[in-house]
Design a protein around this motif. Structure first.
Motif, short mmCIF file in Angstrom:
data_model
loop_
_atom_site.label_atom_id
_atom_site.label_comp_id
_atom_site.label_asym_id
_atom_site.label_seq_id
_atom_site.Cartn_x
_atom_site.Cartn_y
_atom_site.Cartn_z
N THR A 284 -59.45 -96.65 -45.08
CA THR A 284 -58.03 -96.77 -45.99
C THR A 284 -58.53 -96.83 -47.20
OG1 THR A 284 -58.14 -99.08 -45.87
CG2 THR A 284 -57.11 -97.80 -44.13
N LYS A 285 -59.68 -96.48 -47.73
CA LYS A 285 -60.17 -96.17 -49.20
C LYS A 285 -59.63 -95.02 -49.78
CE LYS A 285 -63.98 -98.44 -50.03
NZ LYS A 285 -65.40 -99.04 -50.24
N ILE A 286 -58.45 -95.03 -50.18
CA ILE A 286 -57.67 -94.08 -50.90
C ILE A 286 -58.35 -93.94 -52.37
CG2 ILE A 286 -55.76 -93.82 -49.25
CD1 ILE A 286 -54.22 -95.20 -51.63
N LEU A 287 -58.03 -93.03 -53.02
CA LEU A 287 -58.62 -92.88 -54.26
C LEU A 287 -58.26 -93.89 -55.42
CD1 LEU A 287 -60.61 -90.96 -55.89
CD2 LEU A 287 -58.64 -89.66 -56.89
N PRO A 288 -56.93 -94.30 -55.41
CA PRO A 288 -56.96 -95.45 -56.38
C PRO A 288 -57.47 -96.52 -56.01
CG PRO A 288 -54.73 -94.32 -55.74
CD PRO A 288 -55.88 -93.87 -54.71
N VAL A 289 -57.76 -96.85 -54.69
CA VAL A 289 -58.82 -97.96 -54.33
C VAL A 289 -60.05 -97.92 -54.61
CG1 VAL A 289 -59.44 -99.58 -52.39
CG2 VAL A 289 -56.93 -98.57 -52.41
N TYR A 290 -60.52 -96.79 -54.54
CA TYR A 290 -61.96 -96.40 -54.83
C TYR A 290 -62.13 -96.50 -56.35
CZ TYR A 290 -66.43 -94.01 -55.34
OH TYR A 290 -67.60 -93.49 -55.80
N LEU A 291 -61.26 -96.16 -57.19
CA LEU A 291 -61.18 -96.13 -58.65
C LEU A 291 -61.19 -97.79 -59.00
CD1 LEU A 291 -60.97 -95.54 -61.54
CD2 LEU A 291 -58.25 -95.22 -60.91
#
Length: 334
Positions: A284-291
């Motif tokens: 569930t590591k969508i891009l905002p979480v990765y950011l």
């Protein structure tokens, strides 16, 4: 002689009376084109303010907005072109951008973000439009709308905590319900990579479907009733009436709702950080979480600024496309 003079005096008297009570003749031009007399504006005590006066009135707000939005924007661009560390800023020749092309987590974050946004928007539109149609004209419309708006008033962080306990594998009520229905096994819905994303989508749908319902309900109030009645007279069924009349009138409203929700999905990570933190694994590591991880967990601020800038540019482009689609649906002025 006297009689003749008396007769002459009477005739003069009748003529004078007729002249006195004669109806005044008004030309047709005056009656058909009356002239309006507008009173002049009374003189003002205070002179008209200049444009510079209004500019200085807005100056404090302009300074505040520039400080909280424009300055961070240019500072983000500056950081994206450098390696930023404590007490050290070095030019890196666009490496923060070039390395993203080979970053598998960055690319996977985009794919997961698209999946998450598409699932959320699809369910929210279907459920939101259905609830709006069901509530429109209902006897308890105001009470039910107020009740439905309650999840939207909850902070995303609090909503994530509430659903974290509901999903808990030991005492969570939803976990017990899904397990009783045979949907889940012993693991929690958030503990499996196959179901964790669905659990996040359900939280977003629960919290933000009322917004779609409220916007759609406002659009239903402006649907022309004469078109609906004309279709019913022609023998159209309620479903046909909805597809041919109601839905085209809701199209601009739904576009606004889609634009608002897709922009929120690109920036809201509060509930995701509380529920899964991007796990299990990277499911569930969508891009905002990765950011968030790159910037505030590993403190690679230059790399995080590059990711944020790309995300911002993509969001602006998609927003402009939706606005252009919305403009095409508006009636053109003659």
């Amino acid at each position: 002689m006297s009689n003749s003079s008396t007769t002459i005096d009477r005739q003069k008297g009748f003529a004078g009376g007729a002249e006195l009570f004669r109806v005044r003749q008004i030309p047709d031009s005056v009656e058909s084109k009356p002239v309006s007399h507008v009173a002049a504006d009374p003189p003002s005590v205070n002179p008209a303010a200049s444009k510079a006066y209004y500019f200085w009135l807005m100056m404090p707000a302009i300074i505040v907005l520039a400080f909280i939005s424009i300055y961070p924007f240019f500072w983000m661009i500056y950081m994206s072109l450098h390696d930023v560390d404590i007490g050290k800023v070095e030019w890196n020749n666009f490496e923060n951008f070039t390395k993203l092309a080979s970053d598998t987590r960055f690319l996977m974050g985009w794919w997961l973000l698209i999946q998450y946004s598409v699932m959320c928007l699809t369910l929210q539109l279907i459920i939101g439009v259905f609830l709006a149609v069901a509530l429109n004209g209902s006897r308890w419309e105001k009470v039910l709308v107020t009740t439905l708006l309650m999840p939207m008033m909850v902070a995303p962080l609090v909503a994530g905590m509430v659903w974290y306990f509901l999903y808990n594998g030991t005492f969570g009520w939803y976990h017990w319900l899904f397990q009783s229905l045979g949907i889940l096994g012993a693991k929690s819905i958030l503990a499996s990579a196959d179901t964790a994303m669905l659990g996040l989508v359900l939280v977003d749908v629960w919290q933000w479907t009322p917004l779609i319902t409220l916007i759609t309900l406002a659009g239903l109030k402006r649907v022309p009733q004469d078109q609906l009645e004309a279709n019913m007279v022609d023998g159209a069924s309620p479903l046909r009436n909805f597809v041919s009349v109601t839905l085209p009138n809701l199209y601009p409203v739904l576009l606004i709702a889609i634009m608002l929700r897709f922009m929120d999905n690109f920036r809201f990570i509060d509930s995701i950080l509380v529920l899964t933190g991007g796990g299990p694994g990277n499911a569930t590591k969508i891009l905002p979480v990765y950011l968030f991880e790159v910037s505030f967990k590993f403190f690679k601020l230059g790399r995080g600024a590059a990711i944020a800038l790309i995300l911002l540019i993509v969001t602006i482009i998609l927003g402009m496309l939706l606005v252009r689609i919305f403009d095409r649906q508006q009636p053109k002025k003659a």
